[in-house]
Design an enzyme around this catalytic site. Structure first.
Site, PDB file in Angstrom:
ATOM      1  N   ASP A   1      -3.388 -15.810  13.616  1.00  0.00           N
ATOM      2  CA  ASP A   1      -2.648 -16.083  14.808  1.00  0.00           C
ATOM      3  C   ASP A   1      -3.314 -15.523  15.945  1.00  0.00           C
ATOM      4  O   ASP A   1      -3.379 -16.382  17.223  1.00  0.00           O
ATOM      5  CB  ASP A   1      -1.304 -15.483  14.548  1.00  0.00           C
ATOM      6  CG  ASP A   1      -0.265 -15.694  15.776  1.00  0.00           C
ATOM      7  OD1 ASP A   1      -0.141 -17.057  15.979  1.00  0.00           O
ATOM      8  OD2 ASP A   1       0.149 -14.788  16.186  1.00  0.00           O
TER       9      ASP A   1
ATOM     10  N   GLU B   1      -3.339 -20.979  10.024  1.00  0.00           N
ATOM     11  CA  GLU B   1      -3.785 -19.905  10.807  1.00  0.00           C
ATOM     12  C   GLU B   1      -4.663 -18.885   9.867  1.00  0.00           C
ATOM     13  O   GLU B   1      -5.458 -18.196  10.404  1.00  0.00           O
ATOM     14  CB  GLU B   1      -2.448 -18.887  11.440  1.00  0.00           C
ATOM     15  CG  GLU B   1      -1.855 -19.913  12.313  1.00  0.00           C
ATOM     16  CD  GLU B   1      -0.701 -19.126  12.877  1.00  0.00           C
ATOM     17  OE1 GLU B   1      -0.153 -19.344  13.842  1.00  0.00           O
ATOM     18  OE2 GLU B   1       0.089 -18.449  12.144  1.00  0.00           O
TER      19      GLU B   1
END
Length: 290
Positions: free
Chosen positions: A66, A134
């Site tokens: 992320d 992610e």
């Protein structure tokens, strides 16, 4: 180029060459540490544990990915849109890294078919694919570094699936999405202009705060009231989705304000999870071509 040729030769002698070939088709290069990529696709519902008894899933890689994804997409957007202001760059990046876009990208490159999860678990959610994407970025970063991550995003993701110029022109109304969420969940939301000043070039700058049941959600600045409200709403939506303590404070304030609140039995935890999933659905209602 030479490195890939060497990797191909080594691959001929590996028992797990099918897995390497599968990842090669997605990545455009052979993994050095294939275990990272396998873990990136391991959902927590599988309840797999390491030899030391620790949970083995993709959540830590998702956390790392992320942060790396934000930096890489910010880098790409910054270089592509020369001279654009911070607010424009932030909004464009947000459209790429939002959960719905990542879900679609995961499907486009075939990650959805590789994710391992338990069919007996009810913990699956509408953003499992995006989370895996992610985590996959986190795996690339640990395996090959930042520059390789950036090349993967540019060549394997942005170029084939995302039109940056078209995407940047698509407006996302975060304020209306926050209001829609508040109406569904019977929450009081207010937008308060707390400061108006001038920048170094004497342009007006506005700062807005969003409060839910009186609890500060997020603040945003902009060169117009509308822009500052949009930025504050966007920050608040992220906080609703990712900050359980904030949501607990909002629920408590809602009760104190004599507004009908959710039961505080264990069922209320399910309610909070449902609210978070509603946020993803609301944030993701805009159609982004990927």
């Amino acid at each position: 180029m030479l490195r890939n040729k060497i990797d191909k030769i080594r691959l001929l002698f590996r028992k797990d060459r099918e897995s390497y070939s599968c990842f090669y088709r997605i990545l455009g290069f052979y993994p050095r540490n294939i275990r990272l990529y396998e873990q990136a696709l391991l959902h927590k519902s599988t309840a797999v544990r390491s030899e030391k008894g620790r949970p083995l899933n993709n959540e830590r890689l998702e956390f790392l990915g992320d942060a790396i994804l934000d930096a890489i997409v910010g880098d790409i957007v910054y270089q592509h849109f020369e001279g654009k202001r911070e607010g424009f760059l932030t909004n464009t990046r947000s459209k790429i890294v939002q959960r719905e876009t990542l879900n679609k990208l995961a499907v486009e490159i075939g990650l959805d078919k590789l994710i391992k999860y338990s069919t007996r678990s009810s913990s699956h959610n509408s953003y499992m694919y995006g989370n895996a994407f992610e985590a996959f970025i986190g795996a690339i970063y640990l395996d090959r570094g930042y520059e390789c991550c950036k090349q993967f995003m540019e060549r394997r993701i942005i170029e084939p699936y995302i039109d940056l110029d078209k995407l940047s022109r698509k407006e996302v109304n975060f304020k209306s999405k926050l209001i829609e969420w508040s109406q569904k969940n019977k929450m009081e939301v207010s937008f308060e202009l707390i400061e108006q000043s001038l920048d170094k070039e004497n342009n007006p700058v506005f700062q807005t705060e969003v409060r839910i049941e009186g609890i500060l959600g997020g603040s945003g600045t902009g060169y117009s009231k509308k822009e500052s409200q949009q930025n504050a709403a966007q920050m608040t939506l992220k906080k609703i989705k990712g900050d359980p303590e904030f949501m607990a404070s909002v629920q408590e304030a809602k009760t104190q304000n004599n507004v009908p609140a959710e039961d505080t039995t264990p069922e209320s935890e399910t309610s909070l999870t449902a609210e978070n999933q509603q946020i993803d659905e609301i944030i993701s209602t805009e159609e982004i071509s990927v």
